[in-house]
Design a protein around this motif. Structure first.
Motif, PDB file in Angstrom:
ATOM      1  N   GLU A   1      45.551  33.964  39.505  1.00  0.00           N
ATOM      2  CA  GLU A   1      44.510  34.576  40.337  1.00  0.00           C
ATOM      3  C   GLU A   1      43.165  34.673  39.633  1.00  0.00           C
ATOM      4  O   GLU A   1      42.138  34.853  40.274  1.00  0.00           O
ATOM      5  CB  GLU A   1      44.918  36.005  40.749  1.00  0.00           C
ATOM      6  N   CYS A   2      43.152  34.600  38.304  1.00  0.00           N
ATOM      7  CA  CYS A   2      41.898  34.815  37.561  1.00  0.00           C
ATOM      8  C   CYS A   2      40.947  33.644  37.771  1.00  0.00           C
ATOM      9  O   CYS A   2      41.284  32.499  37.490  1.00  0.00           O
ATOM     10  CB  CYS A   2      42.177  34.990  36.076  1.00  0.00           C
ATOM     11  N   ILE A   3      39.742  33.963  38.271  1.00  0.00           N
ATOM     12  CA  ILE A   3      38.767  32.893  38.513  1.00  0.00           C
ATOM     13  C   ILE A   3      37.730  32.810  37.382  1.00  0.00           C
ATOM     14  O   ILE A   3      36.695  32.174  37.526  1.00  0.00           O
ATOM     15  CB  ILE A   3      38.073  33.063  39.884  1.00  0.00           C
ATOM     16  N   ASN A   4      38.006  33.486  36.284  1.00  0.00           N
ATOM     17  CA  ASN A   4      37.104  33.453  35.118  1.00  0.00           C
ATOM     18  C   ASN A   4      35.680  33.904  35.449  1.00  0.00           C
ATOM     19  O   ASN A   4      34.701  33.327  34.982  1.00  0.00           O
ATOM     20  CB  ASN A   4      37.058  32.037  34.508  1.00  0.00           C
ATOM     21  N   CYS A   5      35.589  34.956  36.275  1.00  0.00           N
ATOM     22  CA  CYS A   5      34.253  35.407  36.690  1.00  0.00           C
ATOM     23  C   CYS A   5      33.574  36.247  35.620  1.00  0.00           C
ATOM     24  O   CYS A   5      32.395  36.550  35.721  1.00  0.00           O
ATOM     25  CB  CYS A   5      34.346  36.180  37.999  1.00  0.00           C
ATOM     26  N   THR A   6      34.303  36.670  34.607  1.00  0.00           N
ATOM     27  CA  THR A   6      33.819  37.443  33.450  1.00  0.00           C
ATOM     28  C   THR A   6      33.416  38.887  33.769  1.00  0.00           C
ATOM     29  O   THR A   6      32.854  39.566  32.907  1.00  0.00           O
ATOM     30  CB  THR A   6      32.641  36.730  32.696  1.00  0.00           C
ATOM     31  N   ALA A   7      33.686  39.361  34.994  1.00  0.00           N
ATOM     32  CA  ALA A   7      33.326  40.746  35.344  1.00  0.00           C
ATOM     33  C   ALA A   7      34.072  41.739  34.447  1.00  0.00           C
ATOM     34  O   ALA A   7      33.518  42.760  34.033  1.00  0.00           O
ATOM     35  CB  ALA A   7      33.651  41.003  36.816  1.00  0.00           C
ATOM     36  N   CYS A   8      35.337  41.415  34.135  1.00  0.00           N
ATOM     37  CA  CYS A   8      36.122  42.320  33.279  1.00  0.00           C
ATOM     38  C   CYS A   8      35.592  42.330  31.848  1.00  0.00           C
ATOM     39  O   CYS A   8      35.692  43.347  31.156  1.00  0.00           O
ATOM     40  CB  CYS A   8      37.595  41.935  33.317  1.00  0.00           C
ATOM     41  N   MET A   9      35.007  41.230  31.414  1.00  0.00           N
ATOM     42  CA  MET A   9      34.428  41.186  30.062  1.00  0.00           C
ATOM     43  C   MET A   9      33.253  42.152  29.967  1.00  0.00           C
ATOM     44  O   MET A   9      33.135  42.923  29.018  1.00  0.00           O
ATOM     45  CB  MET A   9      33.954  39.755  29.739  1.00  0.00           C
TER      46      MET A   9
ATOM     47  N   GLY B   1      41.699  41.430  42.068  1.00  0.00           N
ATOM     48  CA  GLY B   1      42.621  42.578  41.992  1.00  0.00           C
ATOM     49  C   GLY B   1      43.699  42.485  40.934  1.00  0.00           C
ATOM     50  O   GLY B   1      44.770  43.068  41.100  1.00  0.00           O
ATOM     51  N   ILE B   2      43.428  41.751  39.833  1.00  0.00           N
ATOM     52  CA  ILE B   2      44.485  41.618  38.810  1.00  0.00           C
ATOM     53  C   ILE B   2      44.146  42.432  37.560  1.00  0.00           C
ATOM     54  O   ILE B   2      43.017  42.867  37.375  1.00  0.00           O
ATOM     55  CB  ILE B   2      44.727  40.145  38.410  1.00  0.00           C
ATOM     56  N   ASP B   3      45.146  42.566  36.717  1.00  0.00           N
ATOM     57  CA  ASP B   3      44.969  43.221  35.428  1.00  0.00           C
ATOM     58  C   ASP B   3      45.055  42.127  34.368  1.00  0.00           C
ATOM     59  O   ASP B   3      46.146  41.626  34.059  1.00  0.00           O
ATOM     60  CB  ASP B   3      46.090  44.268  35.238  1.00  0.00           C
TER      61      ASP B   3
ATOM     62  N   VAL C   1      36.957  46.259  38.371  1.00  0.00           N
ATOM     63  CA  VAL C   1      35.870  45.326  38.734  1.00  0.00           C
ATOM     64  C   VAL C   1      36.401  43.964  39.194  1.00  0.00           C
ATOM     65  O   VAL C   1      35.635  43.144  39.700  1.00  0.00           O
ATOM     66  CB  VAL C   1      34.898  45.062  37.549  1.00  0.00           C
ATOM     67  N   CYS C   2      37.695  43.739  39.021  1.00  0.00           N
ATOM     68  CA  CYS C   2      38.221  42.386  39.276  1.00  0.00           C
ATOM     69  C   CYS C   2      38.221  42.043  40.773  1.00  0.00           C
ATOM     70  O   CYS C   2      38.872  42.710  41.565  1.00  0.00           O
ATOM     71  CB  CYS C   2      39.638  42.258  38.711  1.00  0.00           C
ATOM     72  N   PRO C   3      37.511  40.973  41.164  1.00  0.00           N
ATOM     73  CA  PRO C   3      37.455  40.621  42.592  1.00  0.00           C
ATOM     74  C   PRO C   3      38.767  40.071  43.134  1.00  0.00           C
ATOM     75  O   PRO C   3      38.932  39.954  44.350  1.00  0.00           O
ATOM     76  CB  PRO C   3      36.351  39.579  42.669  1.00  0.00           C
TER      77      PRO C   3
HETATM   78  S1  SF4 Z   1      37.620  37.100  34.865  1.00  0.00           S
HETATM   79 FE1  SF4 Z   1      38.399  39.198  34.856  1.00  0.00          FE
HETATM   80  S2  SF4 Z   1      37.460  40.109  36.638  1.00  0.00           S
HETATM   81 FE2  SF4 Z   1      37.223  37.949  36.889  1.00  0.00          FE
HETATM   82  S3  SF4 Z   1      38.983  37.292  38.079  1.00  0.00           S
HETATM   83 FE3  SF4 Z   1      39.569  37.083  35.937  1.00  0.00          FE
HETATM   84  S4  SF4 Z   1      40.541  38.995  35.441  1.00  0.00           S
HETATM   85 FE4  SF4 Z   1      39.433  39.355  37.313  1.00  0.00          FE
END
Ligand code: SF4
Ligand code: SF4
Length: 474
Positions: free
Chosen positions: A292-300, A282-284, A278-280
């Protein structure tokens, strides 16, 4: 697994969206869903609504927001600003930088995932259209691999057309903030030949926005945005960010078939990689905090759904600080966070105070350069001055000037008509100050000029008065 940094750090040697040959890896993020995503949609709708109505709000016929850099006209929250307010601008800029640093040190990239226009337009507008036309990630990948056929041409063509139209709308919106909505209306309704510069600006912006959202996408957050690039400096071990609880999750491993419960020797992460899909960007996130993490919370959201399915507590990926996970502390609002937050509130309050207590009229008085004093009748001396009044309000103001402390002195304006300063304009004039010779005991006498509206003094300006050289006779 004691420390996150015991993980293989090799992933830090390259960005996730570029392969070994330096070629871009296109990200096809899976459609996000969950409580945080719903909350983000609500926040995005509110922010987009405010952004779009901003240029249309007028108070007494004046825009609520105007950032006209070209003509140096600025209106913020209905308050007009002049180049003379530059000191306020500098103060605001310093406060803003301080605010951004402190805010990021405490709360990480919350702004990026939740309020940045780039993310909101990308994830909540362009990406949603993409899902609607091309389907979820797997169908998008399939379409991408497909040879050019009718379906591909139709879907891609429709998508790009809609993207271009939205880029056109954003471009008009940005222009409305810069030159005002009325000027944009004129550009749109009249021949481009009448507004060549404005028309070219609109088209240029449209192409830039289209390129950003159709092509650059997450690369803006990863590689271009200066704020994103500074994260490495701001983010520390106490910063609250989207974090994987490695103590709970490791050692990761898949659930064996027909077995809903995790093996007791394994952690809670079943290595399903839903958080990665789900990460926009593309990170793990399980590798640890990344630029790269924009704190979008999609992974949560994605991980919470998995945890619910395997009957484990939610929050394997959650908002936390590195230290809080390491120390097993639940409370994120530590004394440090509360202290920093108090400073942030103080900075905002200071700005509001400075802006709301700003003087409505700015007066500049300068003695005419190169002129000496003039001898007048009745044993009086005069000096000639240039004066400028800037009316920073939307009301016409009638002003008066008088000398403070020198009741026997006089200000004589050339022309003599009332000093009327139209709204948001400035007037300039010339006047004489006359003082009786007996009060002049220095070559340069300091004076204070009061600026009045009716009987109320609204400004005081200091200047000086040249007089004859005083010689002490012994
Ligand atoms: S919050 Fe999770 S989904 Fe969003 S950018 Fe960071 S790692 Fe990816
Ligand atoms: S979604 Fe959760 S369980 Fe699945 S891989 Fe990511 S962290 Fe592990």
């Amino acid at each position: 697994m004691e420390d996150l940094y015991q993980f293989d750090q090799e992933y830090r040697d390259h960005i996730s969206t570029v392969d070994a040959r330096g070629k871009r890896i296109w990200v096809f993020p899976k459609k996000p869903k969950g409580k945080f995503h719903t909350l983000r949609i609500i926040v995005a709708i509110i922010l987009l609504f405010l952004l779009f109505i901003g240029p249309f709000i007028k108070i007494d016929g004046h825009p609520f927001f105007l950032l006209n850099i070209i003509d140096r006209r600025f209106i913020i929250f209905g308050i007009p600003f002049w180049p003379q307010d530059f000191h306020l601008f500098v103060l605001a800029l310093i406060s803003l930088v301080l605010f951004i640093v402190l805010f990021t040190v405490i709360y990480g990239r919350v702004w990026c995932g939740w309020a940045c226009p780039q993310t909101i337009f990308m994830e909540m507008v362009f990406r949603k259209i993409e899902y609607w036309i091309e389907g979820d990630a797997n169908r998008q990948r399939k379409l991408d691999k497909m040879p050019l056929n009718g379906e591909k041409i139709f879907k891609r063509g429709l998508k790009q057309l809609i993207f271009f139209i939205i880029a056109l709308i954003i471009s008009h919106l940005v222009m409305a903030y810069i030159i005002g909505v009325d000027q944009v209306k004129e550009i749109v309704t009249q021949s481009p030949m009448n507004h060549l510069a404005g028309f070219a600006g609109l088209m240029f912006n449209t192409i830039i926005f289209y390129f950003v959202f159709a092509n650059l996408r997450e690369q803006v957050c990863i590689a271009l945005c200066p704020y994103g690039r500074l994260q490495g400096v701001f983010v520390g071990q106490n910063t609250i960010a989207v974090m994987y609880d490695w103590l709970r999750g490791e050692p990761r491993g898949r659930i064996r078939k027909n077995k809903k419960e995790q093996d007791t020797e394994k952690g809670d992460c079943i290595d399903c990689k839903m958080c990665v899909h789900v990460c926009p960007t593309g990170i793990d996130i399980r590798n640890g905090t990344q630029l790269e993490c924009i704190n979008c919370t999609a992974c949560m959201d994605a991980c919470d759904e998995v945890m619910t399915k395997i009957k484990r507590p939610k929050g394997l990926i959650r908002l936390a600080s590195y230290e809080s996970i390491k120390e097993g502390v639940k409370n994120l609002f530590t004394t440090r966070v509360i202290g920093y937050s108090a400073i942030l509130i103080f900075l905002v309050a200071l700005q509001v105070y400075l802006l709301t207590t700003r003087e409505p009229v700015e007066t500049t008085v300068v003695r005419v350069p190169g002129m000496l004093y003039q001898e007048q009748e009745n044993n009086r001396i005069s000096n000639l001055y240039n004066i400028q009044f800037v009316n920073k309000t939307f009301e016409e103001i009638t002003l008066d000037v008088r000398l403070k402390d020198y009741t026997n002195g006089e200000i004589k304006r050339v022309g003599g008509e009332p000093l009327v300063v139209p709204s948001n304009e400035f007037v300039e004039g010339v006047f004489f100050i006359e003082l009786p010779k007996e009060v002049i005991n220095k070559t340069k006498t300091n004076l204070v000029i009061e600026v009045l509206v009716g009987n109320e003094t609204i400004d005081e300006v200091k200047t000086n008065f040249l007089g004859p050289v005083v010689r002490n006779i012994e």
